[in-house]
Design a protein around this motif. Structure first.
Motif, PDB file in Angstrom:
ATOM      1  N   LYS A  28      39.355  12.357   4.176  1.00  0.00           N
ATOM      2  CA  LYS A  28      39.347  13.094   5.443  1.00  0.00           C
ATOM      3  C   LYS A  28      40.437  12.661   6.414  1.00  0.00           C
ATOM      4  O   LYS A  28      40.760  13.379   7.336  1.00  0.00           O
TER       5      LYS A  28
ATOM      6  N   GLN B 107      26.814   8.451   6.611  1.00  0.00           N
ATOM      7  CA  GLN B 107      27.385   9.620   7.287  1.00  0.00           C
ATOM      8  C   GLN B 107      26.341  10.293   8.178  1.00  0.00           C
ATOM      9  O   GLN B 107      26.636  10.703   9.307  1.00  0.00           O
TER      10      GLN B 107
ATOM     11  N   THR C 260      27.517   7.578   0.112  1.00  0.00           N
ATOM     12  CA  THR C 260      27.776   7.353   1.545  1.00  0.00           C
ATOM     13  C   THR C 260      26.975   8.299   2.434  1.00  0.00           C
ATOM     14  O   THR C 260      27.161   8.291   3.652  1.00  0.00           O
TER      15      THR C 260
ATOM     16  N   ARG D 290      33.822   8.423   4.535  1.00  0.00           N
ATOM     17  CA  ARG D 290      34.037   9.466   3.529  1.00  0.00           C
ATOM     18  C   ARG D 290      35.143   9.094   2.544  1.00  0.00           C
ATOM     19  O   ARG D 290      35.148   9.545   1.396  1.00  0.00           O
ATOM     20  N   ASP D 291      36.079   8.266   3.003  1.00  0.00           N
ATOM     21  CA  ASP D 291      37.221   7.916   2.172  1.00  0.00           C
ATOM     22  C   ASP D 291      36.976   6.703   1.286  1.00  0.00           C
ATOM     23  O   ASP D 291      37.906   6.207   0.648  1.00  0.00           O
TER      24      ASP D 291
END
Length: 587
Positions: A113, A10, A6, A54-55
């Motif tokens: 996060k 990001q 990712t 992020r998840d």
């Protein structure tokens, strides 16, 4: 879940956030809403999109949402097979969200996060239990219709963090208004739904009627295909199916819900699809939000251009008027000419001019080489010339600033800028000093040219022997005369000694050279005066200089986010498909 890189997404989101943070409108009104729109977009990036990206490798977050008394805590306890979230008659029961996790998922969950931040802040209670679901974090949220504002806020935060919303209602309350508002928000954010209808009648016909009516309402609301795999799943739990030992629903009653969650956790393709759907939903509103902020910046650019135009016009008009003063011979009739005439003696120089260049040079040399004869008069003539030029420049700069400020005052954005800068109603405090420096530099350039362009070595040596002060003042007065457009007898009448100065220069360094030098110096003088006015105008224009990213920069950053997100979503789907193939092959 497959391992997904990712980083590129990001980074693209972070770059868009940096561009938004740096974008600063200069001509926006106080009530145009730009600041609030940008704040909401930055919040969406920082607290919604980035955490969701992020998840992607964290467990699937399934949030139990519902009204007061719908039975969320009882459902969670029944699914866990033990008491993990207290239920009861006192409302609201769930004061702090509880998340049910399998032992092997704690590290991955805390690596996320969104919910991990709530856990770190002690706003979320972790319940780790063997009865939890692999790949799924099940969260018991506060009531969405709670009388406690903090609980409603927490429920909304959890909805934003949800990969799947497990909506818990009852046979008596599935038509309530408040839950439907949350469901529409979940739909707008692209969060898949599952529905649990609690406390169904024991009679099968009545139970089927309630489920059918509930399904109809969801389909009429456009949610019929809002499930993780398309069709919205409806799961029913009968009234009275309780287990006192767990303070929850009986295991047999919640078996349909358990089976649905287990299947979802086992199906990597479905998990990837849910994650992708949630991410797509989170990204859906981004282009429109960025476009709105970009248009705000474009509007700001147009406003700034209008304000900039007012300043440019005002100073250009006064620069033209200053040029007209030069052309009108104003600087040939003041104290400058009188001081110079007293020094050189008009009658003597005129008589010597008719006697030949050589005798003029001899006379002029004797005149300038007499002890103390040149310093004070020359300094007075030069200073008086600068004084008149600077005074005229200040008057015109004052007028230009006043006109520009008056026009700004009629514009909301301009008026706001003026409120913090009352000095803009007049010329800048450094104008006089800067103008003197510019004029001194101009005179230095002129003197150097005169020294270097004598028509022969003898003339050059003679001009040099007179000194830069004398040569400079003589040349300066010749420029004033040329600027006025006067020649011959007109010069003698209008300027007195001006004609003598030009003839004197011609005698020293040649007629052709003088004409060329004077024309160039006159252009240089006009440019110098305009440069001083331009420097004063910068006080206005600097307030309108764009800072940070412009509208096209924001659009480009948003396009990069979209491209990287599409790549990530494609990779997510491909990875999930590959794992499914591996499992089938292993079987």
């Amino acid at each position: 879940m497959p391992t997904i890189d990712t980083f590129a997404v990001q980074r693209a989101l972070a770059e868009l956030g940096d561009a938004l943070a740096a974008a600063s409108p200069r001509a926006s009104g106080s009530d145009d809403g730009f600041g609030e729109r940008r704040r909401r977009l930055v919040w969406h990036l920082d607290h919604y999109l980035l955490p969701r990206v992020r998840d992607l490798e964290a467990p699937l977050v399934v949030v139990l949402l519902g009204s007061t008394g719908a039975g969320k805590s009882s459902l969670l306890n029944g699914l866990a097979g033990q008491l993990v979230s207290p239920s009861g008659v006192v409302r609201p029961t769930t004061m702090r969200p509880v998340v049910l996790l399998a032992p092997g998922q704690v590290e991955a969950f805390m690596g996320g996060k969104v919910l991990a931040a709530l856990a770190d802040a002690d706003r979320l209670q972790l319940a780790v239990h063997d009865g939890a679901f692999p790949e799924v974090a099940l969260v018991d949220a506060p009531d969405i219709d709670s009388v406690e504002a903090a609980n409603r806020t927490a429920a909304d935060e959890l909805l934003q963090a949800a990969d799947v919303c497990l909506f818990v209602t009852s046979a008596q309350r599935y038509a309530d208004l408040v839950p439907w508002e949350f469901l529409r928000r979940a739909q707008a954010r692209g969060v898949p739904l599952m529905v649990v209808v609690n406390r169904l009648p024991k009679i099968e016909a009545d139970r089927a009627a309630v489920l059918a009516d509930s399904r109809r309402r969801f389909e009429e609301a456009g949610l019929g295909q809002a499930g993780p795999r398309g069709e919205l799943p409806f799961l029913g739990v009968e009234e009275g199916a309780l287990d006192e030992a767990t303070d929850g629903l009986a295991a047999a009653a919640v078996e349909p819900v358990r089976r649905a969650l287990v299947e979802l956790g086992r199906d990597t393709r479905a998990l990837a699809a849910v994650k992708a759907t949630a991410l797509r939903g989170a990204l859906a509103g981004l282009p429109a939000s960025v476009e709105q902020v970009a248009r705000d910046l474009e509007l700001d650019e147009r406003r700034a251009a209008a304000l900039r135009g007012a300043v440019t016009r005002a100073y250009a008009e006064e620069a033209t008027k200053l040029d007209d003063r030069l052309a009108g011979g104003d600087f040939l009739r003041g104290e400058v000419m009188r001081a110079w005439q007293e020094f050189v003696g008009l009658g003597d120089v005129s008589r010597w001019l008719s006697s030949g260049v050589g005798r003029v040079r001899s006379w002029f040399a004797r005149r300038f080489q007499a002890p103390g004869a040149t310093e004070a008069p020359l300094r007075q003539a030069k200073e008086q010339a600068f004084e008149e030029l600077v005074a005229a420049l200040v008057r015109h700069a004052d007028a230009a600033a006043g006109h520009a400020a008056a026009e700004w005052a009629t514009d909301p954005a301009g008026s706001r800028l003026l409120a913090d800068r009352p000095d803009l109603w007049g010329h800048g405090e450094r104008l006089e000093a800067e103008a003197r420096e510019l004029l001194a530099t101009w005179l230095g350039r002129l003197t150097k040219v005169v020294e270097e362009r004598g028509q022969n070595r003898r003339a050059f040596a003679f001009a040099t022997s007179l000194g830069v002060n004398a040569i400079g003042v003589v040349a300066m007065l010749a420029v004033f005369a040329h600027s006025a457009g006067l020649t011959g007898g007109e010069l003698a009448i209008a300027g007195g000694t001006a004609v003598v100065n030009q003839k004197l220069l011609e005698a020293l360094i040649g007629e052709a050279a003088v004409a060329d030098i004077v024309r160039g110096a006159e252009r240089d003088l006009r440019s110098t005066l305009r440069a001083a006015l331009d420097a004063d105008a910068r006080r206005f224009l600097d307030l309108l200089e764009p800072t940070g990213a412009g509208p096209d920069d924001l659009r480009a950053a948003a396009a990069k986010v979209a491209a990287e997100a599409e790549r990530l979503l494609a990779e997510l789907g491909a990875g999930a498909g590959g794992q499914a193939e591996e499992r089938r092959a292993a079987r």
